[in-house]
Design an enzyme around this catalytic site. Structure first.
Site, mmCIF file in Angstrom:
data_model
loop_
_atom_site.group_PDB
_atom_site.id
_atom_site.type_symbol
_atom_site.label_atom_id
_atom_site.label_comp_id
_atom_site.label_asym_id
_atom_site.label_seq_id
_atom_site.Cartn_x
_atom_site.Cartn_y
_atom_site.Cartn_z
ATOM 1 N N ARG A 1 39.869 69.317 45.657
ATOM 2 C CA ARG A 1 39.252 67.992 45.576
ATOM 3 C C ARG A 1 39.907 67.117 46.652
ATOM 4 N NH1 ARG A 1 40.826 63.086 42.004
ATOM 5 N NH2 ARG A 1 39.228 61.660 42.752
ATOM 6 N N HIS B 1 37.474 56.855 47.622
ATOM 7 C CA HIS B 1 38.817 56.809 47.033
ATOM 8 C C HIS B 1 39.538 55.603 47.649
ATOM 9 C CE1 HIS B 1 42.077 59.400 44.982
ATOM 10 N NE2 HIS B 1 42.670 58.254 45.298
ATOM 11 N N GLU C 1 38.611 56.419 40.292
ATOM 12 C CA GLU C 1 39.350 55.383 39.561
ATOM 13 C C GLU C 1 38.894 53.971 39.939
ATOM 14 O OE1 GLU C 1 43.515 56.087 40.232
ATOM 15 O OE2 GLU C 1 43.535 57.929 39.073
ATOM 16 N N ASN D 1 41.061 61.359 35.093
ATOM 17 C CA ASN D 1 42.421 61.292 35.632
ATOM 18 C C ASN D 1 43.304 60.730 34.536
ATOM 19 O OD1 ASN D 1 41.184 61.997 38.012
ATOM 20 N ND2 ASN D 1 41.841 60.196 39.167
ATOM 21 N N TYR E 1 47.397 59.959 33.338
ATOM 22 C CA TYR E 1 48.840 59.941 33.580
ATOM 23 C C TYR E 1 49.613 59.452 32.345
ATOM 24 C CZ TYR E 1 47.752 60.908 38.444
ATOM 25 O OH TYR E 1 47.293 61.524 39.590
ATOM 26 N N GLU F 1 42.689 64.696 37.930
ATOM 27 C CA GLU F 1 44.056 64.385 38.362
ATOM 28 C C GLU F 1 44.994 64.401 37.169
ATOM 29 O OE1 GLU F 1 44.962 60.835 40.630
ATOM 30 O OE2 GLU F 1 43.115 61.079 41.805
HETATM 31 O O1 IFM Z 1 48.092 58.741 44.263
HETATM 32 C C1 IFM Z 1 47.297 58.282 43.227
HETATM 33 C C2 IFM Z 1 45.839 58.594 43.492
HETATM 34 O O2 IFM Z 1 45.398 58.065 44.696
HETATM 35 C C3 IFM Z 1 44.974 58.050 42.386
HETATM 36 N N1 IFM Z 1 45.455 58.453 41.088
HETATM 37 C C4 IFM Z 1 46.865 58.306 40.809
HETATM 38 C C5 IFM Z 1 47.681 58.941 41.920
HETATM 39 C C6 IFM Z 1 49.192 58.839 41.606
HETATM 40 O O3 IFM Z 1 49.571 57.529 41.380
#
Ligand code: IFM
Length: 482
Positions: free
Chosen positions: A113, A157, A202, A327, A329, A387
């Site tokens: 990706r 992006h 995002e 995505n 985190y 992600e």
């Molecule tokens: O680096 C970023 C990415 O561009 C978008 N998602 C989170 C990643 C880590 O912070």
């Protein structure tokens, strides 16, 4: 808060809290963050990949007629980037893309990706296509296919052409139309080989951090931009999906959202925090999920959107997609703060919480929560984890090559993915962020998310231990217990 949801002043307080305000909590203590699985074996057709983004990796900002993007402008403004760096070289992947593809194929990964830089294709964002810019992605797509790696291209992006920003950027309705034209130009050239397209990356981060908090490009701090920016990105996505499908009827099209559970921060008066958490959930998660998958905005967004919606817009936005990119985190926690004008305030991570280098809680159960919600509330669409990953400790020191902490992070989140699959979620793949340590936006080179380290003087790549770990998982489809 007002009775129509989060007020403009309310979000202003989040702005005052800065980046951390969106992901941290004041919960009393940590519960279990782990997911349990029945089997550690993923299906044979599960897609294993890595994710990158053009501005964070390509470098060569002036090559082959590329026009400037908002990040080129932003990174040059004094004080914007933590380490004063810029992305002029990054991982030098505009020139070294073939090495990158070799690394991906060498890890047994079947998918890459990457994102396409809009201003390479259309230097001013609209008008005449720059064939030399598309040539690069043509070569990249061919390099992937030659190695048995399926390309997944993200169209946006965060690197909006500066010329479009000069006309209002995403807060201007015309940008939605320009985005659809750009999408058509990309697949007009590549669509015979590029079959997987991701429209936006995002958009909540781009909207909130770029237009409300001022920490990302274009560096604006104006709560009035939240509604139009959100709506025009959704509209642009709808128009782009229509244009993509009109150009090629065999594309697999999706979008990528940064989804976070918005948890009520703890403490003796936790119930007071509920409206604030709902408000953040509305603008961060539901403002993107609901119009795309249900054809309506959450009521809590009404105030922000006033004057920006036109007849037919929601129909345009409510397009069928082939997959939803998630995505993930960390979860967010939200406080209601009666002492502030807005009543919304950031919390802090729960006491005892395990934190990553960003100060974000490491909590795989948040990923299960997100995936469960998509299954239960949004009709269980096919999902790709587009992600997930973690950084080395911050700083300018060398990369941590013996990065067992990263393999553990990935393992625990893959357990969350598998657990959701065992409960019925239709998850078809997992892309880790990221291949090579790269340029992390406003914090420059101070973070390192890669499976591979890079010597920034020579450009030489060096796989970390996690590269070998992920290779074994991808090649066997089996998740180790440790
Ligand atoms: O680096 C970023 C990415 O561009 C978008 N998602 C989170 C990643 C880590 O912070």
């Amino acid at each position: 808060m007002d009775d129509r949801g989060i007020s403009r002043r309310a979000l202003g307080a989040l702005a005052a809290g800065g980046a951390a305000s969106l992901g941290l909590s004041g919960c009393d203590r940590v519960g279990s963050t782990e997911a349990t699985v029945k089997s550690r074996q993923f299906p044979d057709d599960f897609v294993w990949g890595v994710a990158t983004a053009a501005f964070q990796t390509e470098g060569s900002p002036e090559a082959d007629g590329r026009g400037p993007s908002i990040w080129d402008t932003f990174e040059k403004q004094p004080g914007r980037i933590k380490d004063g760096s810029n992305a002029d070289v990054a991982t030098d992947s505009y020139r070294r893309y073939a090495e990158d593809v070799d690394l991906i194929a060498g890890a047994g990964l079947k998918a890459f990706r990457f994102s396409i830089a809009w201003s390479r294709v259309l230097p001013t964002g609209e008008g005449t296509v720059n064939p030399a810019g598309l040539d690069h992605y043509d070569r990249l797509v061919d390099a992937c296919l030659a190695k048995g790696v399926t390309p997944y291209a993200t169209l946006f992006h965060w690197d909006l052409p500066q010329a479009l920003q000069d006309k209002g950027g995403w807060s201007a309705r015309d940008t939605a139309k320009s985005f659809a034209d750009y999408a058509a130009a990309v697949v007009g050239r590549l669509g015979d080989r590029l079959k997987h397209v991701i429209t936006l990356n995002e958009p909540a981060v781009h909207t909130v951090f770029g237009h409300v908090l001022g920490e990302h490009a274009p560096g604006l701090k104006d709560i009035a931009l939240l509604g139009p920016t959100t709506h025009h990105m959704n509209l642009g996505q709808g128009l782009a999906i229509q244009a993509l499908r009109a150009a090629h009827d065999d594309l697999r099209i999706g979008t990528t959202l940064a989804l976070q559970p918005c948890r009520v921060a703890g403490g003796p008066l936790a119930f007071w925090n509920r409206p604030a958490a709902s408000g953040l959930d509305a603008l961060w998660n539901r403002a993107w999920l609901d119009p795309l998958l249900k054809g309506a905005y959450p009521v809590l967004m009404a105030d922000f959107l006033k004057g920006h919606l036109r007849d037919g817009d929601l129909k345009t936005i409510h397009q069928p997609i082939d997959f939803l990119g998630v995505n993930y985190y960390a979860p967010a926690y939200v406080n209601l703060d009666l002492g502030s004008a807005s009543h919304i305030a950031p919390g802090a991570p729960p006491r005892g919480a395990e934190l990553d280098a960003f100060g974000r809680q490491i909590d795989p159960s948040g990923l299960v929560e997100v995936l469960t919600r998509i299954r239960r509330d949004y009709g269980n669409p096919p999902v790709l984890i587009t992600e997930n990953g973690c950084s080395d400790p911050f700083g300018n020191g060398p990369a941590v090559l013996d990065d067992g902490f990263r393999s553990q992070y990935l393992r625990r989140h893959l357990e969350a993915v598998k657990s959701a699959m065992e409960s019925g979620s239709r998850i078809g793949g997992y892309f880790t962020w990221t291949l090579i340590d790269n340029w992390e936006w406003d914090i420059g080179y101070t973070s390192k998310f890669g499976l591979v380290a890079m010597d920034r003087t020579t450009g030489v790549r060096r796989p970390k231990a996690s590269y070998g770990w992920f290779k074994q998982v991808a090649e066997t489809g089996t998740l180790p217990t440790a």
